[in-house]
Scaffold this motif. Structure first.
Motif, PDB file in Angstrom:
ATOM      1  N   ASP A 261      64.576  62.433  34.853  1.00  0.00           N
ATOM      2  CA  ASP A 261      65.433  62.933  33.782  1.00  0.00           C
ATOM      3  C   ASP A 261      64.612  63.313  32.552  1.00  0.00           C
ATOM      4  OD1 ASP A 261      67.450  62.330  35.503  1.00  0.00           O
ATOM      5  OD2 ASP A 261      68.336  60.736  34.273  1.00  0.00           O
ATOM      6  N   TYR A 262      64.902  64.490  32.043  1.00  0.00           N
ATOM      7  CA  TYR A 262      64.327  65.021  30.800  1.00  0.00           C
ATOM      8  C   TYR A 262      62.808  65.172  30.847  1.00  0.00           C
ATOM      9  CZ  TYR A 262      69.049  64.271  29.096  1.00  0.00           C
ATOM     10  OH  TYR A 262      70.402  64.306  28.943  1.00  0.00           O
ATOM     11  N   GLN A 263      62.233  65.190  32.044  1.00  0.00           N
ATOM     12  CA  GLN A 263      60.822  65.560  32.209  1.00  0.00           C
ATOM     13  C   GLN A 263      60.698  66.981  32.755  1.00  0.00           C
ATOM     14  OE1 GLN A 263      58.223  63.670  31.045  1.00  0.00           O
ATOM     15  NE2 GLN A 263      59.991  62.557  30.225  1.00  0.00           N
ATOM     16  N   VAL A 264      61.836  67.624  32.937  1.00  0.00           N
ATOM     17  CA  VAL A 264      61.924  69.039  33.314  1.00  0.00           C
ATOM     18  C   VAL A 264      62.595  69.744  32.147  1.00  0.00           C
ATOM     19  CG1 VAL A 264      62.881  70.702  34.948  1.00  0.00           C
ATOM     20  CG2 VAL A 264      62.090  68.445  35.742  1.00  0.00           C
ATOM     21  N   ILE A 285      72.246  72.708  29.647  1.00  0.00           N
ATOM     22  CA  ILE A 285      70.913  72.240  30.024  1.00  0.00           C
ATOM     23  C   ILE A 285      70.809  70.730  29.837  1.00  0.00           C
ATOM     24  CG2 ILE A 285      68.475  72.298  29.334  1.00  0.00           C
ATOM     25  CD1 ILE A 285      68.980  75.343  28.696  1.00  0.00           C
ATOM     26  N   LEU A 286      71.146  70.252  28.655  1.00  0.00           N
ATOM     27  CA  LEU A 286      71.018  68.831  28.364  1.00  0.00           C
ATOM     28  C   LEU A 286      71.954  67.991  29.218  1.00  0.00           C
ATOM     29  CD1 LEU A 286      70.682  69.031  24.484  1.00  0.00           C
ATOM     30  CD2 LEU A 286      68.892  68.392  26.102  1.00  0.00           C
ATOM     31  N   ASP A 287      73.120  68.530  29.529  1.00  0.00           N
ATOM     32  CA  ASP A 287      74.086  67.775  30.329  1.00  0.00           C
ATOM     33  C   ASP A 287      73.593  67.564  31.760  1.00  0.00           C
ATOM     34  OD1 ASP A 287      76.752  66.527  30.289  1.00  0.00           O
ATOM     35  OD2 ASP A 287      77.249  68.034  31.809  1.00  0.00           O
ATOM     36  N   ARG A 288      72.664  68.419  32.211  1.00  0.00           N
ATOM     37  CA  ARG A 288      72.079  68.251  33.551  1.00  0.00           C
ATOM     38  C   ARG A 288      70.895  67.293  33.525  1.00  0.00           C
ATOM     39  NH1 ARG A 288      73.886  73.723  36.085  1.00  0.00           N
ATOM     40  NH2 ARG A 288      72.848  73.209  38.051  1.00  0.00           N
TER      41      ARG A 288
END
Length: 355
Positions: A261-264, A285-288
């Motif tokens: 999570d949140y490293q892409v 984007i953030l919700d994914r």
């Protein structure tokens, strides 16, 4: 004005975009200016701009519509530039730097979409590499890139991350040859190991994402650029026709499974679609559980969008305020870099500067 100065500073090498109108490398324009308070800003030369620069003694002074604004600083000269590698190539023509303090490489500096007349309409990569950036190398054999990486790490600079950007090879085998192999060489040369970020086009075979991680990549970005599906098709025709809008999102989801999570990250460009669409895209984007990377549109010479107006201060402010709300809603999301960057205000927004 800059060519006549004797001091050393980080000059723009135009690694993947032209940005400035009517300039040559010898003009020695800096890539960024230092505004104080750890803030940096791009230098884009534009006729008719209300902003101007001039030296007054040793001070570089910024003016707005003829009125003094502030003294600005020049970026520090890169300590890993000016070194000769064993094959006779200078590090200046091998290493790229993104903003003031983030070194890395631009691997495979071309894009096959140009050959099909389907390049992104804002992209000046090929124009840059055929003109002002022509001296930069196009090939990154293992020994060359390992030596350059060691110069970065042995420079005395604090280098928290090596950032790698790529063009778009024709197929995945081209990616393995021109991108994956140099990434392995960078990782092998790093001692101690440090973070490696990669901004690239998603692969056709999503299994290649695992290969990136095994090569040492610690975070990755696939920038869709435009959230609105119809505008994506018209502004990024190659990405739309030859890869696909839906597959792009599939690739981001697959990368999140690999890197976490949140490293892409997924980038969108402020100023190329309606505000509501950009705002919706940022939340999508953030919700994914994917990190957000925004860029403020700049109209580069030699592109189909060279005459397009850049976004207004009011629009940028509205988008930044919405981004601040989203960072509060998704507190686990961070930014790629932990410094102020030249064409984005993500770091400023994430740190609460927009309230």
């Amino acid at each position: 004005m800059f060519a006549s100065r004797s001091e050393e500073y980080y000059e723009n090498t135009y690694g993947y975009c032209v940005t400035n109108r009517g300039v040559e490398r010898g003009h020695r324009l800096p890539q960024v200016l230092l505004l104080g308070d750890e803030l940096v800003v791009s230098v884009l030369r534009r006729e008719g701009s209300p902003w101007s620069l001039r030296f007054e003694g040793e001070d570089l002074c910024l003016y707005h519509e003829g009125r003094f604004s502030q003294v600005v600083g020049l970026p520090e000269a890169l300590p890993f530039f000016g070194k000769e590698l064993s094959d006779g190539v200078l590090t200046d023509d091998v290493i790229s730097a993104y903003g003031a303090v983030t070194p890395g490489f631009f691997l495979y500096p071309d894009c096959h979409y140009f050959d099909r007349g389907a390049q992104c309409r804002f992209c000046s990569l090929r124009a840059a590499r055929s003109t002002v950036a022509k001296p930069l190398v196009k090939d990154f054999p293992r020994q060359r890139i390992m030596e350059a990486t060691r110069h970065i790490q042995n420079s005395g600079w604090r280098v928290p991350m090596i950032t790698n950007t790529t063009g778009t090879p024709l197929d995945d085998e081209g990616v393995r040859r021109t991108v994956l192999e140099p990434l392995r060489a960078i990782h092998d040369a790093c001692d101690p190991k440090i973070k490696m970020h990669l901004l690239t086009h998603p692969p056709q075979d999503l299994g290649l994402i695992e290969e990136y991680k095994r090569a040492g990549v610690t975070s990755i970005a696939f920038n869709i650029e435009i959230y609105d599906r119809d505008l994506f098709a018209s502004i990024c025709p190659g990405k739309d026709r030859l890869y696909g809008y839906d597959k792009w999102w599939d690739a981001l989801d697959a990368a999140r499974e690999v890197f976490g999570d949140y490293q892409v990250y997924c980038g969108i460009i402020w100023g190329l679609e309606p505000l509501a669409s950009s705002m919706e895209g940022m939340e999508a984007i953030l919700d994914r559980r994917i990190g957000l990377a925004t860029n403020v549109f700049h109209a580069d010479p030699g592109t189909a969008m060279a005459r397009r107006p850049q976004p207004s201060v009011a629009d940028i402010t509205a988008l930044a305020e919405r981004e601040a709300e989203l960072y509060r809603k998704y507190p686990d999301a961070g930014t790629i870099y932990d410094v102020s960057m030249r064409n984005t205000i993500d770091w400023e927004v994430r740190n609460g500067y927009m309230g």
